[in-house]
Design an enzyme around this catalytic site. Sequence first.
Site, PDB file in Angstrom:
ATOM      1  N   GLY A 207       0.477 -19.297   9.584  1.00 51.41           N
ATOM      2  CA  GLY A 207       0.840 -19.013  10.977  1.00 51.41           C
ATOM      3  C   GLY A 207      -0.346 -19.239  11.893  1.00 51.41           C
ATOM      4  O   GLY A 207      -1.413 -19.667  11.463  1.00 51.41           O
TER       5      GLY A 207
ATOM      6  N   ASP B  82      -3.472  -8.934   5.401  1.00 48.02           N
ATOM      7  CA  ASP B  82      -2.784  -9.551   4.263  1.00 48.02           C
ATOM      8  C   ASP B  82      -1.869  -8.483   3.659  1.00 48.02           C
ATOM      9  O   ASP B  82      -2.351  -7.481   3.129  1.00 48.02           O
ATOM     10  CB  ASP B  82      -3.838 -10.022   3.248  1.00 48.02           C
TER      11      ASP B  82
ATOM     12  N   TYR C  71      -1.432  -0.013   6.280  1.00 44.46           N
ATOM     13  CA  TYR C  71      -1.555   1.255   7.004  1.00 44.46           C
ATOM     14  C   TYR C  71      -1.118   1.069   8.451  1.00 44.46           C
ATOM     15  O   TYR C  71      -1.633   0.203   9.157  1.00 44.46           O
ATOM     16  CB  TYR C  71      -3.006   1.773   6.980  1.00 44.46           C
TER      17      TYR C  71
ATOM     18  N   LEU D 205       8.878 -10.984   6.817  1.00 44.40           N
ATOM     19  CA  LEU D 205       8.977 -12.448   6.817  1.00 44.40           C
ATOM     20  C   LEU D 205       7.749 -13.116   6.206  1.00 44.40           C
ATOM     21  O   LEU D 205       7.727 -14.349   6.086  1.00 44.40           O
ATOM     22  CB  LEU D 205       9.145 -12.968   8.258  1.00 44.40           C
TER      23      LEU D 205
ATOM     24  N   LYS E 177       2.234 -13.840  -4.883  1.00 45.03           N
ATOM     25  CA  LYS E 177       1.688 -12.511  -4.549  1.00 45.03           C
ATOM     26  C   LYS E 177       2.385 -11.913  -3.328  1.00 45.03           C
ATOM     27  O   LYS E 177       2.706 -10.735  -3.299  1.00 45.03           O
ATOM     28  CB  LYS E 177       0.178 -12.602  -4.310  1.00 45.03           C
TER      29      LYS E 177
ATOM     30  N   GLY F 161       7.145  -0.139   0.455  1.00 45.32           N
ATOM     31  CA  GLY F 161       6.459   1.155   0.390  1.00 45.32           C
ATOM     32  C   GLY F 161       6.291   1.738   1.788  1.00 45.32           C
ATOM     33  O   GLY F 161       6.481   2.944   2.009  1.00 45.32           O
TER      34      GLY F 161
ATOM     35  N   TYR G 217       8.059 -20.325  -5.328  1.00 44.75           N
ATOM     36  CA  TYR G 217       8.713 -19.807  -4.109  1.00 44.75           C
ATOM     37  C   TYR G 217      10.071 -19.194  -4.452  1.00 44.75           C
ATOM     38  O   TYR G 217      10.378 -18.067  -4.049  1.00 44.75           O
ATOM     39  CB  TYR G 217       8.869 -20.965  -3.124  1.00 44.75           C
TER      40      TYR G 217
ATOM     41  N   TYR H 195      14.602  -0.620  -4.431  1.00 41.12           N
ATOM     42  CA  TYR H 195      14.175   0.419  -3.468  1.00 41.12           C
ATOM     43  C   TYR H 195      15.380   1.034  -2.762  1.00 41.12           C
ATOM     44  O   TYR H 195      15.384   2.222  -2.421  1.00 41.12           O
ATOM     45  CB  TYR H 195      13.177  -0.150  -2.443  1.00 41.12           C
TER      46      TYR H 195
ATOM     47  N   ARG I  77       7.676 -29.980   6.388  1.00 40.34           N
ATOM     48  CA  ARG I  77       9.130 -29.952   6.259  1.00 40.34           C
ATOM     49  C   ARG I  77       9.725 -31.118   7.043  1.00 40.34           C
ATOM     50  O   ARG I  77       9.053 -31.749   7.856  1.00 40.34           O
ATOM     51  CB  ARG I  77       9.678 -28.605   6.714  1.00 40.34           C
TER      52      ARG I  77
END
Length: 310
Positions: free
Chosen positions: A36, A56, A62, A73, A91, A102, A145, A159, A186
């Site tokens: 981005g 990240d 927090y 997203l 990741k 969370g 992906y 969750y 793309r």
Amino acid sequence: MRIVVTGGAGFVGSHLCDRLLAEGHSVIAMDNLITGSTDNIAHLSSNKNFQFIYHDVTEYIYIAGEVDGIFHLASPASPIDFPTLPIQIMKVGALGTHKALGLAKAKGARFLMASTSEVYGDPEVHPQPESYWGHVNQIGPRGVYDEAKRFAEALTMAYHRIHNVDTRIIRIFNTYGPRMRLKDGRVVPNFMTQALRGQPLTVYGDGSQTRSFTYVSDLVGGMYRLFMSDEITPVNVGNPVEYSIRQFADLVNQVTGNSAGVTFLPLPKDDPKRRRPDISKARRVLGWEPQVSLSEGLQRTVTYFRAAMK
Ligand code: NAD
Ligand code: UDP
């Protein structure tokens, strides 16, 4: 509502921030800028209801105070990123979704996960309904992906079931519009930049593979409706009008007035042969369908690319 948008400095995320602010919400965009750019949200910097946090999301998130909603997203999304950022993609799909869920659990916030038509892989069912389980090569170049998103969907449902988090899952089909990176890789940015330079458009394979193209305002409209609905199970959001890539190239050349035609390059491995959303569920549960035609959306996108390439 006070809403967090992970990936808020990306192409779709920045348009979503605009829409949420226009609806009167307060928005925190969180992004590590891997794909981005703060250019996408620079126009919001003086808006008192908007805040940007460089972070990240694979690391603990927090946020002080209340959070009512999270749109998750964050994730590289272009096939050109799959071979160069495979670990970051896995990741953010796994650890990033875990951290974002969370946060939703801790704050009692509603959570929307941005999934993808790629969960259907190279589909053997056409068009693709939400009930289709998919056909993914998990060890192929797109597997990082596809499996990250499939994991993220599974974790989101876990969750919901175990911690009662109020979750939504949107399966996004190919979306285009202003603020896509010029070198995004793309098909829309590639064809736009090639056409505006008067070059032939690079069609991969023989161009018989199909896609359907959703203009970004239509996607954001569907995403917002889903967030405001009660629908827990995944919903496809995409434009059901299907084009072959060869037809699409001709259309881009027509819209841009490019006379250089097309050139053919090898088809990337595992490139899905056909893709078109079955949007009966979005019509039924969200009352949503796309409003912007491809020619109208391409016109708006050309205007953006022309300015951005100056
Ligand atoms: P994009 O690359 O423009 O946006 C993704 C954003 O996430 C970027 O700003 C990037 O910097 C950020 N990001 C990535 N990893 C991060 C991390 N670890 N921490 C914080 N931020 C991180 O791509 P996009 O097209 O706007 O896609 C947005 C979302 O929609 C993605 O989740 C993508 O998988 C999904 N999606 C998009 C499409 C499409 O056609 N545009 C189709 C299907 C799904
Ligand atoms: N494609 C193409 N030329 C390009 C870029 C992409 O022919 O310069 C094709 C690609 O092989 C695929 C389709 O366009 O069949 C859409 O590709 P994109 O990377 O936009 O997204 P995908 O739907 O494959 O995730």
